[in-house]
Design an enzyme around this catalytic site. Structure first.
Site, PDB file in Angstrom:
ATOM      1  N   SER A 107       0.838  -1.197   0.000  1.00  0.00           N
ATOM      2  CA  SER A 107       0.000   0.000   0.000  1.00  0.00           C
ATOM      3  C   SER A 107       0.883   1.262   0.000  1.00  0.00           C
ATOM      4  O   SER A 107       1.656   1.466  -0.933  1.00  0.00           O
ATOM      5  CB  SER A 107      -0.954  -0.037   1.195  1.00  0.00           C
ATOM      6  OG  SER A 107      -1.943   0.960   1.092  1.00  0.00           O
ATOM      7  N   ASP A 160      -8.561  -5.100  -6.518  1.00  0.00           N
ATOM      8  CA  ASP A 160      -8.069  -4.085  -5.585  1.00  0.00           C
ATOM      9  C   ASP A 160      -8.121  -2.714  -6.255  1.00  0.00           C
ATOM     10  O   ASP A 160      -7.387  -2.447  -7.212  1.00  0.00           O
ATOM     11  CB  ASP A 160      -6.642  -4.421  -5.154  1.00  0.00           C
ATOM     12  CG  ASP A 160      -6.119  -3.504  -4.065  1.00  0.00           C
ATOM     13  OD1 ASP A 160      -6.884  -2.638  -3.596  1.00  0.00           O
ATOM     14  OD2 ASP A 160      -4.942  -3.659  -3.670  1.00  0.00           O
ATOM     15  N   HIS A 211      -7.646  -5.678  -0.625  1.00  0.00           N
ATOM     16  CA  HIS A 211      -6.410  -4.927  -0.430  1.00  0.00           C
ATOM     17  C   HIS A 211      -5.568  -5.482   0.716  1.00  0.00           C
ATOM     18  O   HIS A 211      -4.453  -5.034   0.942  1.00  0.00           O
ATOM     19  CB  HIS A 211      -6.734  -3.452  -0.171  1.00  0.00           C
ATOM     20  CG  HIS A 211      -5.536  -2.555  -0.130  1.00  0.00           C
ATOM     21  ND1 HIS A 211      -4.662  -2.411  -1.186  1.00  0.00           N
ATOM     22  CD2 HIS A 211      -5.038  -1.766   0.864  1.00  0.00           C
ATOM     23  CE1 HIS A 211      -3.707  -1.567  -0.862  1.00  0.00           C
ATOM     24  NE2 HIS A 211      -3.894  -1.163   0.374  1.00  0.00           N
TER      25      HIS A 211
END
Length: 533
Positions: free
Chosen positions: A342, A399, A464
């Site tokens: 991320s 995602d 995610h």
């Protein structure tokens, strides 16, 4: 014929009792005597009840006998071959395809439940760690992982999962102590690394350039770590084990970076305008004279280069530590592996760019990113390529984070437009559009819908989640193949963090199969904060 003439009178009552209990099943040639056919619904219900009853007996037996059973007696080779031959015939028939109502019963069979119980255990079971030897440069991206991704090479799969576990260690270390004190910045934090052959040498901190009003700390003094400007974001580790160095073919330096966790980090994430990376320019691919300026997202660059009150910037910390390790192990074969999830994936690209130019003899640099957003424009991607920074992006098709920021065109459409002669126009837009983002490197694409354990409509958080990524990578064979049937990664952590997104069949059975382990681990982790991903 008289019965009394052939049987004694004192045995007559026994014959009548047996006769009363005897019922003719009927002949298939005589429809009047044919027994009624059982309905498929009742058959399916009885089969399911039978397997559930067997499951309860299996669980009760395992709870009463925690110790492993005694080894089975040695059987003759002929009997074993006979059983294998019979089993092969039955499996070849695949009756679950003929009668769909038997499929649920097959999934409830002891064979499937034993495999499920193994996957739900906390014991770590990995794919084989083979000797990489002279091929370590290929697995480190020397040829952009050509021929290793589809189908996925088993050694590369193991390496990707291992680097993802380094990020999980960063998450767990931060959540166990999210506050940052002045004293701790002088020494590296203790990190429970998944690989004991590595040793942490440096703690890394990221500082936001923006702050919140002081009254926020007065209202919620216990959540001061959420509003602090400088936060522990990762670590630098180096391989110290001689056997592992020999297996990998070099001494590896790992830089692991976690994802977003604090309010100020979230605030920096939404500052999505492109800003110049430096005052240097980079020409296009030589086809025209258009000069491109490498640009990156404002928030990411702020977290990377802002200095804190008591700590240097993330860029300064990384460069200083890597130079120290290069000097310490001078003369050895070294590699630099940067991994992040991320926000950590975005920072990993900036770290790779910074390290590639920090010294004239920098070791090979590779970035393994999980669920990373776009970071810069196409000129920034060209800059990384020219500096020989290899990037492998692990992307989940479901995602949404991997598709932001940016509002111009996708990479596929951009490539087609440039091939049709619109290169000059697109270059001009790249320089002037504030959201002309482009991805970097090579892509390994997985999909939540390919997992037999996750719901096909899993929510955004699950798609995610880092553990979901590692689960999908562990089960990935090729883009045109189903989920790997012999995947070894435990489902315990995935079930613990994403229970609502796991199929009901596995959540209901997991409660029975590993209830004691889940309760014990939940109590032990009650003082830790859950992963924000």
């Amino acid at each position: 014929m008289q019965i009394g003439s052939t049987l004694p009178s004192h045995n007559l009552h026994l014959f009548r009792a047996k006769r009363a209990n005897f019922h003719c099943s009927g002949s298939p040639l005589n429809p009047q005597n044919r027994s009624p056919i059982q309905k498929p619904e009742s058959l399916s219900t009885e089969i399911t009840k039978k397997h559930l009853f067997n499951l309860e007996k299996l669980l009760q037996k395992q709870s009463k006998n925690p110790n492993p059973p005694d080894p089975e007696p040695v059987r003759s080779e002929s009997s074993i071959n006979g059983e294998n031959r019979a089993r092969g015939i039955l499996e070849g028939l695949n009756l679950s395809r003929v009668w769909p109502e038997m499929k649920a019963a097959e999934e409830m069979s002891p064979r499937h439940l034993n495999r499920l119980q193994r996957l739900l255990s906390k014991s770590a079971e990995y794919s084989p760690r083979n000797n990489l030897g002279s091929r370590w440069r290929d697995y480190h991206g020397n040829n952009n992982w050509a021929g290793l991704l589809d189908p996925l090479d088993e050694n590369l799969r193991r390496e990707v999962v291992r680097f993802g576990e380094f990020i999980q260690a960063a998450y767990h270390c931060f959540h166990s102590n999210p506050a940052t004190s002045t004293e701790e910045t002088q020494w590296p934090r203790h990190v429970a690394l998944p690989d004991r052959s590595y040793r942490v040498t440096k703690s890394l901190y990221a500082t936001a350039s923006i702050g919140l009003p002081k009254w926020v700390d007065e209202v919620a003094p216990d959540l001061g770590w959420m509003t602090q400007r400088s936060s522990w974001v990762g670590y630098v580790a180096v391989c110290d084990d001689r056997r592992e160095i020999q297996r990998m073919g070099r001494r590896d330096i790992v830089i692991s970076l976690r994802g977003t966790a604090t309010c100020l980090e979230w605030a920096e994430n939404v500052r999505d305008l492109l800003v110049p990376l430096s005052h240097e320019n980079q020409k296009s691919d030589g086809i025209d004279d258009q000069v491109l300026h490498p640009k990156v997202e404002c928030g990411f660059l702020s977290l990377f280069r802002t200095r804190g009150v008591h700590v240097p910037s993330l860029a300064e910390l990384v460069v200083e530590e890597v130079k120290r390790l290069m000097e310490k192990y001078k003369g050895e074969t070294l590699s630099i592996t940067i991994t992040g999830h991320s926000l950590g994936a975005a920072l990993a690209l900036l770290v790779g760019d910074e390290l590639s130019t920090c010294a004239p003899d920098v070791p090979p640099v590779a970035v393994f990113s999980f669920g990373g957003p776009r970071v810069g424009n196409r000129a920034f991607a060209n800059r990384l390529n020219s500096n020989n920074v290899k990037v492998l992006r692990i992307v989940n098709s479901q995602d949404v984070i991997t598709r932001v920021p940016g509002m111009f065109v996708s990479e596929e459409l951009d490539k087609k437009l440039r091939e049709t002669g619109a290169r000059k126009l697109l270059n001009a837009l790249d320089n002037n559009m504030p959201w002309a983002y482009a991805h970097v490197g090579t892509e390994l694409r997985v999909d939540t819908k390919m997992s037999p354990f996750l719901k096909p409509n899993a929510d955004v958080a699950c798609c995610h989640d880092l553990e979901a990524y590692l689960h999908l990578v562990d089960g990935f064979l090729a883009s045109n193949c189903p989920f790997r049937p012999n995947a070894k990664r435990s489902l315990w952590r995935l079930l613990n963090e994403q229970r609502s997104n796991v199929k009901r069949l596995y959540t209901s059975k997991a409660k029975t199969l590993s209830l004691n382990n889940l309760e014990r681990d939940t109590m032990s982790m009650s003082t830790c904060l859950p992963s924000p991903s």
